[in-house]
Design a protein around this motif. Structure first.
Motif, PDB file in Angstrom:
ATOM      1  N   ALA A 101     -61.364 -23.834 -25.531  1.00  0.00           N
ATOM      2  CA  ALA A 101     -62.432 -23.099 -24.776  1.00  0.00           C
ATOM      3  C   ALA A 101     -62.174 -22.010 -24.081  1.00  0.00           C
ATOM      4  N   LYS A 102     -62.830 -20.729 -24.230  1.00  0.00           N
ATOM      5  CA  LYS A 102     -62.548 -19.681 -23.530  1.00  0.00           C
ATOM      6  C   LYS A 102     -63.798 -18.913 -22.883  1.00  0.00           C
ATOM      7  N   ILE A 103     -63.514 -18.480 -21.979  1.00  0.00           N
ATOM      8  CA  ILE A 103     -64.512 -17.753 -21.102  1.00  0.00           C
ATOM      9  C   ILE A 103     -64.015 -16.396 -20.814  1.00  0.00           C
ATOM     10  N   VAL A 104     -64.942 -15.260 -21.112  1.00  0.00           N
ATOM     11  CA  VAL A 104     -64.688 -13.841 -20.991  1.00  0.00           C
ATOM     12  C   VAL A 104     -65.741 -13.568 -19.825  1.00  0.00           C
ATOM     13  N   SER A 105     -65.481 -13.171 -18.655  1.00  0.00           N
ATOM     14  CA  SER A 105     -66.072 -12.999 -17.550  1.00  0.00           C
ATOM     15  C   SER A 105     -66.320 -11.384 -17.682  1.00  0.00           C
ATOM     16  N   LEU A 106     -67.581 -10.949 -17.732  1.00  0.00           N
ATOM     17  CA  LEU A 106     -67.962  -9.497 -17.720  1.00  0.00           C
ATOM     18  C   LEU A 106     -68.351  -9.102 -16.104  1.00  0.00           C
ATOM     19  N   MET A 107     -67.784  -8.246 -15.641  1.00  0.00           N
ATOM     20  CA  MET A 107     -68.208  -7.956 -14.198  1.00  0.00           C
ATOM     21  C   MET A 107     -69.582  -7.032 -14.308  1.00  0.00           C
ATOM     22  N   ARG A 108     -70.172  -7.350 -13.468  1.00  0.00           N
ATOM     23  CA  ARG A 108     -71.769  -6.893 -13.334  1.00  0.00           C
ATOM     24  C   ARG A 108     -72.144  -5.439 -13.355  1.00  0.00           C
ATOM     25  N   ASP A 109     -70.868  -4.769 -12.523  1.00  0.00           N
ATOM     26  CA  ASP A 109     -71.216  -3.466 -12.097  1.00  0.00           C
ATOM     27  C   ASP A 109     -70.436  -2.402 -13.213  1.00  0.00           C
ATOM     28  N   ILE A 110     -70.164  -3.144 -14.513  1.00  0.00           N
ATOM     29  CA  ILE A 110     -69.563  -2.260 -15.288  1.00  0.00           C
ATOM     30  C   ILE A 110     -70.534  -1.082 -15.799  1.00  0.00           C
ATOM     31  N   TYR A 111     -70.320   0.161 -15.944  1.00  0.00           N
ATOM     32  CA  TYR A 111     -71.352   1.073 -16.162  1.00  0.00           C
ATOM     33  C   TYR A 111     -71.162   1.055 -17.710  1.00  0.00           C
ATOM     34  N   VAL A 112     -72.398   0.884 -18.384  1.00  0.00           N
ATOM     35  CA  VAL A 112     -72.544   0.837 -19.768  1.00  0.00           C
ATOM     36  C   VAL A 112     -73.822   1.720 -20.255  1.00  0.00           C
ATOM     37  N   ASP A 113     -73.762   1.693 -21.647  1.00  0.00           N
ATOM     38  CA  ASP A 113     -74.928   2.348 -22.261  1.00  0.00           C
ATOM     39  C   ASP A 113     -75.888   1.200 -22.868  1.00  0.00           C
TER      40      ASP A 113
END
Length: 321
Positions: A101-113
């Motif tokens: 089982a794996k978790i990738v945590s994506l930080m909410r303030d990442i500037y994305v398209d």
């Protein structure tokens, strides 16, 4: 001849007796499961996730016969609002064959398209278009293929913790925490109830900010996994499902949900491996008009880290800190 007939009758009687007890056991087990599930529903009666998350469009790829399943996990605090941003954005991957089982945590303030919009913070995608737009944004920027989504109201998290562990979950609180989490936590090894554990996972008003919060969220998930897979946790599973259902919105239908739960309990992972995005030395803080403070990241470096973590042959067991 009479002895042979007698033996056959005796054997049939034994078979019938065994079948009777198996049937009685199944009836009893079904009754227990239904009762516990009903108790969970009753406990959460009158409470539900905001209508803003009710069964939104989601066009994730079909899992088919693939071994791995990727689920977009979102934590929100509705507070009665029509729309909300999501505080927690994770990709959970489970592989029953490898029992990982794996978790990738994506930080909410990442500037994305964000597709069909301007560049914003990652969590703005959910505000603008729900789980489907967030799925598109993650796939476009990070190349992650997502099959399902689950949006959980934080109140549901509190209820699950209190049902699973009435005496609390043991955590080693490293510092005093209080700002904007609704509780006051003091340093030390202690048992946290649902509200306290949620506050612990959400706290970000220190030098580590969101980076520390992501680390604590991953710590909490591992602690909850251990409790759920314990003997006590397994017996409470029907009640836990009943408790969480009013607080969750997901496109996981009943059959798929049961299949994943079955695989998870029959092939439990030893631990939940975790990765934080952005990884170390791959981002710089920035500030843009109309957007605020963001993280400008090296997408190539982070996409490579995600691919190695989720699909690579070598297991990576710790998050980047």
């Amino acid at each position: 001849m009479n002895r042979q007939i007698h033996r056959k009758k005796k054997k049939k009687f034994k078979v019938r007796k065994v079948l009777y007890w198996i049937f009685a056991l199944l009836i009893g087990l079904s009754g227990y499961i239904y009762y516990q599930y009903s108790q969970g529903i009753k406990q959460a009666q009158g409470k539900s996730i905001s209508n803003e998350t009710a069964k939104k469009e989601f066009n994730g790829s079909k899992r088919g016969n693939m071994d791995k399943v990727n689920i977009l996990l979102l934590g929100i605090d509705t507070r009665g609002e029509e729309k909300s941003r999501t505080d927690t954005i994770m990709i959970a991957q489970y592989d029953p064959k490898k029992q990982t089982a794996k978790i990738v945590s994506l930080m909410r303030d990442i500037y994305v398209d964000i597709p069909d919009h301007k560049n914003y913070k990652l969590n703005t995608a959910y505000f603008l278009g729900g789980p489907e737009l967030l799925r598109q944004t993650i796939e476009q920027n990070f190349g992650i293929d997502i099959h399902y989504y689950a949006v959980v109201d934080f109140k549901g998290f509190e209820s699950v913790v209190n049902t699973l562990a009435p005496n609390g979950i043991e955590m080693n609180v490293q510092k005093r925490m209080s700002k904007n989490i609704g509780v006051v936590l003091h340093p030390g090894l202690q048992y946290l109830n649902g509200k306290e554990l949620l506050g612990y996972a959400r706290f970000r008003h220190d030098a580590q900010g969101d980076f520390g919060r992501v680390e604590r969220q991953q710590e909490v998930l591992n602690a909850l996994k251990d409790r759920i897979l314990s003997v006590n946790g397994v017996t409470k599973l029907p009640k836990l499902v009943g408790t969480i259902m009013p607080y969750i919105d997901t496109n996981l239908e009943g059959v798929d949900r049961l299949a994943i739960l079955k695989d998870f309990f029959l092939n439990p992972p030893g631990k939940i491996e975790s990765l934080r995005i952005p990884v170390d030395n791959s981002y710089t803080p920035a500030n843009y008009d109309g957007v605020g403070s963001v993280l400008d990241i090296d997408f190539d470096k982070n996409k490579h880290a995600i691919d190695e973590f989720l699909n690579g042959t070598e297991s990576q067991t710790t998050s980047d800190k």
